[in-house]
Structure formats: structure tokens, C-alpha cells
Design a protein around this motif. Structure first.
Motif, PDB file in Angstrom:
ATOM      1  N   GLY A 171      26.829 -44.382  43.978  1.00  0.00           N
ATOM      2  CA  GLY A 171      27.137 -44.465  45.400  1.00  0.00           C
ATOM      3  C   GLY A 171      28.315 -45.345  45.762  1.00  0.00           C
ATOM      4  O   GLY A 171      28.543 -45.623  46.930  1.00  0.00           O
ATOM      5  N   GLN A 172      29.078 -45.783  44.768  1.00  0.00           N
ATOM      6  CA  GLN A 172      30.237 -46.642  45.020  1.00  0.00           C
ATOM      7  C   GLN A 172      31.511 -45.909  44.652  1.00  0.00           C
ATOM      8  O   GLN A 172      31.519 -45.072  43.746  1.00  0.00           O
ATOM      9  CB  GLN A 172      30.152 -47.917  44.190  1.00  0.00           C
ATOM     10  CG  GLN A 172      28.964 -48.787  44.509  1.00  0.00           C
ATOM     11  CD  GLN A 172      28.874 -49.974  43.551  1.00  0.00           C
ATOM     12  OE1 GLN A 172      29.362 -49.941  42.432  1.00  0.00           O
ATOM     13  NE2 GLN A 172      28.209 -51.026  44.001  1.00  0.00           N
ATOM     14  N   THR A 186      16.928 -44.097  35.333  1.00  0.00           N
ATOM     15  CA  THR A 186      17.027 -44.027  36.790  1.00  0.00           C
ATOM     16  C   THR A 186      18.255 -44.805  37.234  1.00  0.00           C
ATOM     17  O   THR A 186      18.655 -45.780  36.590  1.00  0.00           O
ATOM     18  CB  THR A 186      15.787 -44.539  37.565  1.00  0.00           C
ATOM     19  OG1 THR A 186      15.728 -45.958  37.471  1.00  0.00           O
ATOM     20  CG2 THR A 186      14.504 -43.904  37.076  1.00  0.00           C
ATOM     21  N   SER A 187      18.836 -44.363  38.312  1.00  0.00           N
ATOM     22  CA  SER A 187      20.068 -45.002  38.778  1.00  0.00           C
ATOM     23  C   SER A 187      19.842 -46.475  39.107  1.00  0.00           C
ATOM     24  O   SER A 187      20.733 -47.298  38.954  1.00  0.00           O
ATOM     25  CB  SER A 187      20.637 -44.267  39.986  1.00  0.00           C
ATOM     26  OG  SER A 187      19.722 -44.295  41.054  1.00  0.00           O
ATOM     27  N   LYS A 188      18.620 -46.824  39.514  1.00  0.00           N
ATOM     28  CA  LYS A 188      18.327 -48.223  39.852  1.00  0.00           C
ATOM     29  C   LYS A 188      18.549 -49.144  38.653  1.00  0.00           C
ATOM     30  O   LYS A 188      19.064 -50.244  38.788  1.00  0.00           O
ATOM     31  CB  LYS A 188      16.884 -48.336  40.349  1.00  0.00           C
ATOM     32  CG  LYS A 188      16.514 -49.710  40.833  1.00  0.00           C
ATOM     33  CD  LYS A 188      15.109 -49.740  41.402  1.00  0.00           C
ATOM     34  CE  LYS A 188      14.780 -51.123  41.917  1.00  0.00           C
ATOM     35  NZ  LYS A 188      13.446 -51.180  42.491  1.00  0.00           N
ATOM     36  N   VAL A 234      32.324 -52.577  29.892  1.00  0.00           N
ATOM     37  CA  VAL A 234      32.413 -51.740  31.089  1.00  0.00           C
ATOM     38  C   VAL A 234      31.138 -51.839  31.914  1.00  0.00           C
ATOM     39  O   VAL A 234      30.068 -52.124  31.391  1.00  0.00           O
ATOM     40  CB  VAL A 234      32.680 -50.262  30.724  1.00  0.00           C
ATOM     41  CG1 VAL A 234      34.044 -50.097  30.085  1.00  0.00           C
ATOM     42  CG2 VAL A 234      31.589 -49.705  29.817  1.00  0.00           C
ATOM     43  N   LYS A 235      31.288 -51.592  33.205  1.00  0.00           N
ATOM     44  CA  LYS A 235      30.159 -51.549  34.125  1.00  0.00           C
ATOM     45  C   LYS A 235      29.779 -50.078  34.322  1.00  0.00           C
ATOM     46  O   LYS A 235      30.652 -49.231  34.534  1.00  0.00           O
ATOM     47  CB  LYS A 235      30.562 -52.178  35.456  1.00  0.00           C
ATOM     48  CG  LYS A 235      29.474 -52.201  36.500  1.00  0.00           C
ATOM     49  CD  LYS A 235      30.002 -52.878  37.766  1.00  0.00           C
ATOM     50  CE  LYS A 235      29.008 -52.820  38.887  1.00  0.00           C
ATOM     51  NZ  LYS A 235      29.555 -53.433  40.106  1.00  0.00           N
ATOM     52  N   ILE A 236      28.495 -49.775  34.255  1.00  0.00           N
ATOM     53  CA  ILE A 236      28.027 -48.397  34.432  1.00  0.00           C
ATOM     54  C   ILE A 236      27.981 -48.096  35.933  1.00  0.00           C
ATOM     55  O   ILE A 236      27.304 -48.781  36.694  1.00  0.00           O
ATOM     56  CB  ILE A 236      26.643 -48.185  33.795  1.00  0.00           C
ATOM     57  CG1 ILE A 236      26.664 -48.568  32.310  1.00  0.00           C
ATOM     58  CG2 ILE A 236      26.166 -46.753  34.010  1.00  0.00           C
ATOM     59  CD1 ILE A 236      27.687 -47.854  31.454  1.00  0.00           C
ATOM     60  N   ILE A 237      28.734 -47.041  36.330  1.00  0.00           N
ATOM     61  CA  ILE A 237      28.822 -46.692  37.745  1.00  0.00           C
ATOM     62  C   ILE A 237      28.602 -45.203  38.001  1.00  0.00           C
ATOM     63  O   ILE A 237      28.652 -44.759  39.148  1.00  0.00           O
ATOM     64  CB  ILE A 237      30.182 -47.119  38.334  1.00  0.00           C
ATOM     65  CG1 ILE A 237      31.382 -46.602  37.513  1.00  0.00           C
ATOM     66  CG2 ILE A 237      30.284 -48.635  38.404  1.00  0.00           C
ATOM     67  CD1 ILE A 237      31.960 -45.339  38.026  1.00  0.00           C
ATOM     68  N   ASP A 238      28.382 -44.435  36.920  1.00  0.00           N
ATOM     69  CA  ASP A 238      28.325 -42.988  37.113  1.00  0.00           C
ATOM     70  C   ASP A 238      27.484 -42.313  36.036  1.00  0.00           C
ATOM     71  O   ASP A 238      27.067 -42.936  35.054  1.00  0.00           O
ATOM     72  CB  ASP A 238      29.749 -42.419  37.095  1.00  0.00           C
ATOM     73  CG  ASP A 238      29.914 -41.157  37.909  1.00  0.00           C
ATOM     74  OD1 ASP A 238      28.907 -40.601  38.391  1.00  0.00           O
ATOM     75  OD2 ASP A 238      31.066 -40.719  38.066  1.00  0.00           O
ATOM     76  N   ARG A 239      27.267 -41.029  36.245  1.00  0.00           N
ATOM     77  CA  ARG A 239      26.464 -40.142  35.393  1.00  0.00           C
ATOM     78  C   ARG A 239      27.396 -39.061  34.853  1.00  0.00           C
ATOM     79  O   ARG A 239      28.102 -38.428  35.628  1.00  0.00           O
ATOM     80  CB  ARG A 239      25.371 -39.533  36.272  1.00  0.00           C
ATOM     81  CG  ARG A 239      24.504 -38.531  35.645  1.00  0.00           C
ATOM     82  CD  ARG A 239      23.566 -37.980  36.743  1.00  0.00           C
ATOM     83  NE  ARG A 239      22.558 -37.119  36.213  1.00  0.00           N
ATOM     84  CZ  ARG A 239      22.701 -35.810  36.028  1.00  0.00           C
ATOM     85  NH1 ARG A 239      23.841 -35.224  36.332  1.00  0.00           N
ATOM     86  NH2 ARG A 239      21.705 -35.107  35.541  1.00  0.00           N
TER      87      ARG A 239
END
Length: 136
Positions: free
Chosen positions: A55-56, A76-78, A96-101
Motif C-alpha cells: 500500500g505504499q 500475510t502482508s501484515k 532491502v525492505k519488503i514492500i511488494d508481492r
């Protein structure tokens, strides 16, 4: 945690010794442990970063990544969103930061931002073998 590890160890020991079915709850325990604590080996690729599954809106210059859909959905995205991964290739590494699927990735793959990919390889290579450790 020790109980989970002991339980997992006993199941793996039995699986290597005997052939039998494990219960769904035991299978979920093993899968949960593997998806959360694993070091993964697969293909590293890069993609055009934008609005992600978390969502970012991010951009190509940030050190961000997308996890395989199977792994992202299991966590889960949470749990997945905002976690970090240390990705390694040939003595180089990037956090890296996880931000997507990543819908097109297989378990073990990771899709990186162009900036993160360039820390490991030339964009001309396009797809490279990497190892990453996920930190939740």
C-alpha cells in the motif's frame, strides 16, 4: 521456540527414516517455520517499483524488494510488509525492505528495485542467482 525446533527435528528425522503422511497441523507448523526462518536460494531480478502490495508508493532508487507471491501470501502482508532481507551474490550484499508481492516469482526468487539489483549485478545481466535471508 525450542519446542518448535524439537518438534520440527523429530518430524524431519522420521521423514528420512520412514515413509508416512503427516497431519495438516504438522505440515502447517513445518511450512510456517520454513517460510519465516529460511535462507532462500533462487533468481534475483529487478522491476519498476511503484505502488506495492503493502500500500505504499516507492521508487526505483530505494533499496526495496518483492517476495514471491507464495511466500508473501503465506506470511500475510501484515508480517511481510516492512520486513527486511539481506540479499547476497558473489561476495556482495544488499539489505532491502519488503514492500511488494511478486506474482511471477518462484519460492526462493526475489524481485529487487533497480538500485538494489545494481548493488549485486549489472542490469544487463537481468537475472542472477542470489541467496537471501529474510528477517521478520
Amino acid at each position: 521456540m525450542r519446542l518448535i525446533i524439537k518438534h520440527l527435528y523429530l518430524h524431519l528425522l522420521l521423514l528420512t527414516t520412514f515413509s508416512f503422511s503427516i497431519s495438516e497441523s504438522d505440515s502447517n507448523l513445518i511450512n510456517s517455520f520454513i517460510f519465516r526462518r529460511g535462507t532462500y536460494s533462487g533468481e534475483g531480478t529487478f522491476y519498476a517499483v511503484g505502488l506495492g502490495a503493502c500500500g505504499q508508493v516507492n521508487n526505483n532508487e530505494q533499496m526495496v524488494a518483492a517476495l514471491p507471491a507464495q511466500q508473501f501470501d503465506h506470511l500475510t502482508s501484515k508480517k511481510a510488509c516492512g520486513s527486511t532481507a539481506v540479499v547476497e551474490r558473489g561476495g556482495k550484499h544488499v539489505t532491502v525492505k519488503i514492500i511488494d508481492r511478486c506474482a511471477g516469482c518462484q519460492l526462493g526468487d526475489i524481485d529487487l528495485s533497480p538500485a538494489a539489483f545494481q548493488e549485486l549485478a549489472s542490469p544487463k545481466e537481468g537475472r542472477v542467482h542470489v541467496i537471501y535471508t529474510l528477517h521478520l
